[in-house]
Design an enzyme around this catalytic site. Structure first.
Site, PDB file in Angstrom:
ATOM      1  N   ASP A  92      -2.333   0.827   7.213  1.00  0.00           N
ATOM      2  CA  ASP A  92      -1.595   0.622   5.954  1.00  0.00           C
ATOM      3  C   ASP A  92      -1.008  -0.775   5.879  1.00  0.00           C
ATOM      4  O   ASP A  92      -0.902  -1.359   4.799  1.00  0.00           O
ATOM      5  CB  ASP A  92      -0.469   1.659   5.835  1.00  0.00           C
ATOM      6  CG  ASP A  92      -0.967   3.050   6.138  1.00  0.00           C
ATOM      7  OD1 ASP A  92      -1.219   3.808   5.200  1.00  0.00           O
ATOM      8  OD2 ASP A  92      -1.118   3.374   7.334  1.00  0.00           O
ATOM      9  N   ASP A 133       0.889  -1.165   0.000  1.00  0.00           N
ATOM     10  CA  ASP A 133       0.000   0.000   0.000  1.00  0.00           C
ATOM     11  C   ASP A 133       0.927   1.215   0.000  1.00  0.00           C
ATOM     12  O   ASP A 133       1.457   1.587   1.043  1.00  0.00           O
ATOM     13  CB  ASP A 133      -0.880  -0.033   1.252  1.00  0.00           C
ATOM     14  CG  ASP A 133      -1.882   1.107   1.287  1.00  0.00           C
ATOM     15  OD1 ASP A 133      -2.166   1.687   0.227  1.00  0.00           O
ATOM     16  OD2 ASP A 133      -2.369   1.417   2.389  1.00  0.00           O
ATOM     17  N   GLU A 158      -1.480  -1.264  -4.724  1.00  0.00           N
ATOM     18  CA  GLU A 158      -2.736  -0.526  -4.866  1.00  0.00           C
ATOM     19  C   GLU A 158      -2.648   0.390  -6.080  1.00  0.00           C
ATOM     20  O   GLU A 158      -1.658   1.086  -6.286  1.00  0.00           O
ATOM     21  CB  GLU A 158      -3.024   0.291  -3.604  1.00  0.00           C
ATOM     22  CG  GLU A 158      -4.401   0.933  -3.649  1.00  0.00           C
ATOM     23  CD  GLU A 158      -4.815   1.509  -2.308  1.00  0.00           C
ATOM     24  OE1 GLU A 158      -4.894   0.747  -1.330  1.00  0.00           O
ATOM     25  OE2 GLU A 158      -5.063   2.725  -2.249  1.00  0.00           O
TER      26      GLU A 158
END
Lengths: 202, 202
Positions: free
Chosen positions: B143, B9, B70
């Protein structure tokens, strides 16, 4: 001793690369210019790998003292800005891994530094780069000329701040540095453009 | 033979990293989880260098079969999206340099895959990650949990498409791949979320 600057105008389709040597008297000489990139539709990882390999090769070949990269703003074209930012990340990290300082300059700063006008178009920037570097013809594509303009801008601005000084305002840090006196008209313009950009960043 | 996925992420302040091993029967096991990053105000080159060193270390240590990242959209928070895109560029290029395939997944796809709802909040994603990986407590910060959710999403979706297949819709390429039958409710949801995301991308 001239300073050698590698300027990079990041992008996935066309990443402009330009190396200049700049003397203390502001005389700038072309060392190398080119573009890297991949066609749209290529997988993102392959595109970023191509940028990564190009920047590594240019850093190896030309051993610049500093890397000057265009500062990417999110206000630009939404469809390309993400790829541009990803490419700039790859380029900045490559220099950082070698301990090469990285300076960021806005397009407005670059236009003002080389043409005297922060709103100059690409053609005017290309013409001035051609003149400054005493070239027979304008570097193509525009991304290549932009990369050279970035490199010249960085070297000139560094000169304006005195030998050995790299303004922290133009470095990759978040801080700002004072602009000293004795500026040319073009330098005043970029100082103003930069002050404006710094205010906008806050 | 389980597939080992490194989920990332991306972010400059907190870059979540999570490695999972996933069996053909969808059983997922935690291998490692953590965050990399730097405080705001640190120079951009130093921040990207920290991300670069972290991803290299994780790739060396855990030798994943695939990297799941992501997908960054420019519609996100303007003040942080450029840094996020730059960090993702560094991460993707690091995998590409090693020949490790890179897959991109949208936040909606990830939420739908692990919770069954594409609009789940971070807390719900974290709870499901904790349950899926049979952990005693939720990975923190969010995260880190998001990175694990990305890794699980990628492995599950690959499973849904049959052994040995990585959907080109989820890969870093621009192409799209068909979704096959026999999906669970959660898989149907992500298939729908993905189809919607693909339409939005056109």
């Amino acid at each position: 001793m001239p300073i050698r600057v590698l300027g990079v105008d990041p992008g996935l389709t066309r990443c402009g690369l330009g190396v200049v040597d700049v003397e203390g008297n502001r005389r700038a000489t072309l060392v190398a210019v080119g573009v890297a990139g991949t066609v749209a539709g290529t997988a993102l990882d392959a595109r970023l790998l191509a940028i990564s390999e190009a920047i590594e090769l240019w850093l190896d070949t030309h051993t610049p003292d500093v890397l000057a990269v265009e500062r990417v703003f999110s206000q630009l074209n939404v469809s390309t800005v993400m790829g541009t930012a990803q490419a700039s990340g790859v380029v900045i990290a490559a220099a950082a891994r070698r301990g090469i300082p990285v300076a960021l300059h806005t397009p407005t700063e670059v236009k003002a530094a080389v043409t005297g006008s922060g709103s100059a178009n690409k053609e005017a920037v290309g013409r001035m780069v051609t003149k400054i570097l005493r070239l027979d013809e304008m570097p193509r594509p525009a991304d290549a000329a932009d990369a050279l303009a970035l490199a010249i801008t960085h070297a000139w601005r560094r000169g304006a701040l005195g030998p050995g000084h790299v303004s922290s305002a133009g470095s990759a840090s978040a801080g700002g540095g004072p602009v000293q006196g004795g500026l040319t008209a073009a330098q005043r313009l970029w100082a103003e453009a930069e002050a404006k950009a710094k205010r906008a960043r806050r």
